[in-house]
Design a protein around this motif. Structure first.
Motif, mmCIF file in Angstrom:
data_model
loop_
_atom_site.group_PDB
_atom_site.id
_atom_site.type_symbol
_atom_site.label_atom_id
_atom_site.label_comp_id
_atom_site.label_asym_id
_atom_site.label_seq_id
_atom_site.Cartn_x
_atom_site.Cartn_y
_atom_site.Cartn_z
ATOM 1 N N UNK A 148 0.818 -1.211 0.000
ATOM 2 C CA UNK A 148 0.000 0.000 0.000
ATOM 3 C C UNK A 148 0.853 1.263 0.000
ATOM 4 N N UNK A 149 2.058 1.196 0.577
ATOM 5 C CA UNK A 149 2.958 2.350 0.559
ATOM 6 C C UNK A 149 3.442 2.622 -0.856
ATOM 7 N N UNK A 150 3.820 1.561 -1.552
ATOM 8 C CA UNK A 150 4.284 1.716 -2.927
ATOM 9 C C UNK A 150 3.139 2.205 -3.813
ATOM 10 N N UNK A 151 1.931 1.717 -3.559
ATOM 11 C CA UNK A 151 0.780 2.148 -4.351
ATOM 12 C C UNK A 151 0.534 3.645 -4.168
ATOM 13 N N UNK A 152 0.737 4.144 -2.965
ATOM 14 C CA UNK A 152 0.584 5.582 -2.735
ATOM 15 C C UNK A 152 1.628 6.367 -3.526
ATOM 16 N N UNK A 153 2.865 5.883 -3.529
ATOM 17 C CA UNK A 153 3.904 6.513 -4.343
ATOM 18 C C UNK A 153 3.489 6.531 -5.814
ATOM 19 N N UNK A 154 2.943 5.403 -6.274
ATOM 20 C CA UNK A 154 2.552 5.264 -7.680
ATOM 21 C C UNK A 154 1.427 6.215 -8.048
ATOM 22 N N UNK A 155 0.498 6.429 -7.141
ATOM 23 C CA UNK A 155 -0.591 7.371 -7.412
ATOM 24 C C UNK A 155 -0.056 8.788 -7.569
ATOM 25 N N UNK A 156 0.889 9.159 -6.726
ATOM 26 C CA UNK A 156 1.487 10.496 -6.844
ATOM 27 C C UNK A 156 2.257 10.631 -8.149
ATOM 28 N N UNK A 157 2.961 9.574 -8.528
ATOM 29 C CA UNK A 157 3.703 9.587 -9.792
ATOM 30 C C UNK A 157 2.751 9.693 -10.977
ATOM 31 N N UNK A 158 1.641 8.947 -10.921
ATOM 32 C CA UNK A 158 0.655 8.988 -12.006
ATOM 33 C C UNK A 158 0.064 10.385 -12.166
ATOM 34 N N UNK A 159 -0.081 11.107 -11.063
ATOM 35 C CA UNK A 159 -0.592 12.485 -11.141
ATOM 36 C C UNK A 159 0.388 13.381 -11.888
ATOM 37 N N UNK A 160 1.678 13.169 -11.686
ATOM 38 C CA UNK A 160 2.684 13.951 -12.407
ATOM 39 C C UNK A 160 2.610 13.654 -13.904
ATOM 40 N N UNK A 161 2.492 12.371 -14.238
ATOM 41 C CA UNK A 161 2.404 11.970 -15.642
ATOM 42 C C UNK A 161 1.079 12.408 -16.256
ATOM 43 N N UNK A 162 0.020 12.390 -15.461
ATOM 44 C CA UNK A 162 -1.301 12.772 -15.963
ATOM 45 C C UNK A 162 -2.090 11.588 -16.477
ATOM 46 N N UNK A 163 -1.889 10.411 -15.853
ATOM 47 C CA UNK A 163 -2.566 9.206 -16.311
ATOM 48 C C UNK A 163 -3.425 8.576 -15.234
ATOM 49 N N UNK A 164 -4.313 7.677 -15.662
ATOM 50 C CA UNK A 164 -5.152 6.889 -14.761
ATOM 51 C C UNK A 164 -4.414 5.607 -14.426
ATOM 52 N N UNK A 165 -4.257 5.318 -13.133
ATOM 53 C CA UNK A 165 -3.494 4.170 -12.673
ATOM 54 C C UNK A 165 -4.405 2.978 -12.405
ATOM 55 N N UNK A 166 -4.046 1.824 -12.965
ATOM 56 C CA UNK A 166 -4.743 0.561 -12.714
ATOM 57 C C UNK A 166 -3.722 -0.451 -12.231
ATOM 58 N N UNK A 167 -4.013 -1.131 -11.116
ATOM 59 C CA UNK A 167 -3.126 -2.167 -10.600
ATOM 60 C C UNK A 167 -3.746 -3.533 -10.855
ATOM 61 N N UNK A 168 -2.995 -4.412 -11.508
ATOM 62 C CA UNK A 168 -3.500 -5.740 -11.822
ATOM 63 C C UNK A 168 -3.605 -6.660 -10.620
ATOM 64 N N UNK A 169 -2.785 -6.419 -9.590
ATOM 65 C CA UNK A 169 -2.878 -7.191 -8.363
ATOM 66 C C UNK A 169 -2.176 -8.532 -8.375
ATOM 67 N N UNK A 170 -1.383 -8.823 -9.402
ATOM 68 C CA UNK A 170 -0.650 -10.086 -9.438
ATOM 69 C C UNK A 170 0.551 -10.017 -8.499
ATOM 70 N N UNK A 171 1.072 -11.168 -8.110
ATOM 71 C CA UNK A 171 2.187 -11.219 -7.172
ATOM 72 C C UNK A 171 3.505 -10.908 -7.882
ATOM 73 N N UNK A 172 4.274 -9.996 -7.303
ATOM 74 C CA UNK A 172 5.566 -9.646 -7.881
ATOM 75 C C UNK A 172 6.490 -10.858 -7.922
ATOM 76 N N UNK A 173 7.280 -10.951 -8.977
ATOM 77 C CA UNK A 173 8.248 -12.013 -9.239
ATOM 78 C C UNK A 173 7.582 -13.329 -9.633
ATOM 79 N N UNK A 174 6.250 -13.298 -9.819
ATOM 80 C CA UNK A 174 5.533 -14.509 -10.205
ATOM 81 C C UNK A 174 4.604 -14.289 -11.397
#
Length: 209
Positions: free
Chosen positions: A53-79
């Motif tokens: 959830x911390x990384x997702x918050x970072x990603x939302x702030x980054x998406x605001x800079x880019x100007x895009x809509x963020x969608x998370x697929x929810x799959x497990x990292x490295x898998x």
């Protein structure tokens, strides 16, 4: 124009095509950022360094800079795998949104999740007329990345860097040496094209209509 950027983990898109996306947004294009995997991570002793959830918050702030809509697929990292659940999620989104252009990982990337998502996204994007692939790691693989399409990001490099730096909170996931590496890469691309900074891509498909 409707633009889709696909990344395995939070920060991949910013590093690989963040500047190009900002340029799209400045032109009035619609931007969707699809990040397939959660991106909390562990250290070498399997202790949690950063929560999803911390990384997702970072990603939302980054998406605001880019100007895009963020969608998370929810799959497990490295898998991530080239299999039905990932393919179906990508295909459903692409058929619903009818994108004009997709940015995704370079299929020759040595990182497992990146390679799997590149294969899945290109497979699902058969009706998207334009597909460009990006590099977001400095590791060498058996298939060299050779850019043949460039975007001048001279006037938006500072915004791209700001988006990357959003992932430095708490742990420094995108460290200074990585930012410096990709800044040098953008400078080298720029020199080849007579500008200050440029992002380089490999073309998978480019259909003019």
């Amino acid at each position: 124009m409707k633009v889709l950027a696909v990344g395995s983990h939070f920060n991949n898109i910013e590093i690989g095509c963040g500047g190009a996306l900002i340029k799209h947004r400045q032109k009035g294009d619609s931007i969707t950022l699809f990040v397939a995997a959660t991106s909390g991570f562990l250290d070498s002793e399997r202790q949690q360094i950063k929560k999803n959830d911390t990384v997702f918050w970072d990603a939302q702030e980054s998406a605001e800079i880019i100007g895009g809509k963020l969608i998370c697929g929810g799959f497990e990292a490295l898998n991530l795998e080239f299999e039905d659940s990932l393919n179906a999620k990508l295909l459903h989104m692409m058929e619903r949104e009818k994108f004009d252009l997709m940015y995704t990982h370079f299929p020759g990337d040595i990182q497992h999740d990146h390679r799997a998502l590149a294969r899945a996204s290109i497979h699902a994007a058969r009706h998207i007329p334009r597909i460009l692939t990006y590099r977001c790691t400095w590791y060498q693989s058996e298939t060299p990345f050779a850019a043949n399409f460039f975007v001048d990001i001279s006037d938006v490099w500072d915004l791209k860097e700001e988006a990357m730096r959003k992932y430095q909170s708490d742990t420094g996931r995108v460290k200074e040496n990585k930012i410096e590496y990709f800044k040098n890469d953008a400078e080298n691309n720029g020199r080849q094209n007579g500008v200050s900074y440029a992002e380089g891509f490999q073309v998978i498909k480019w259909l003019e209509r």
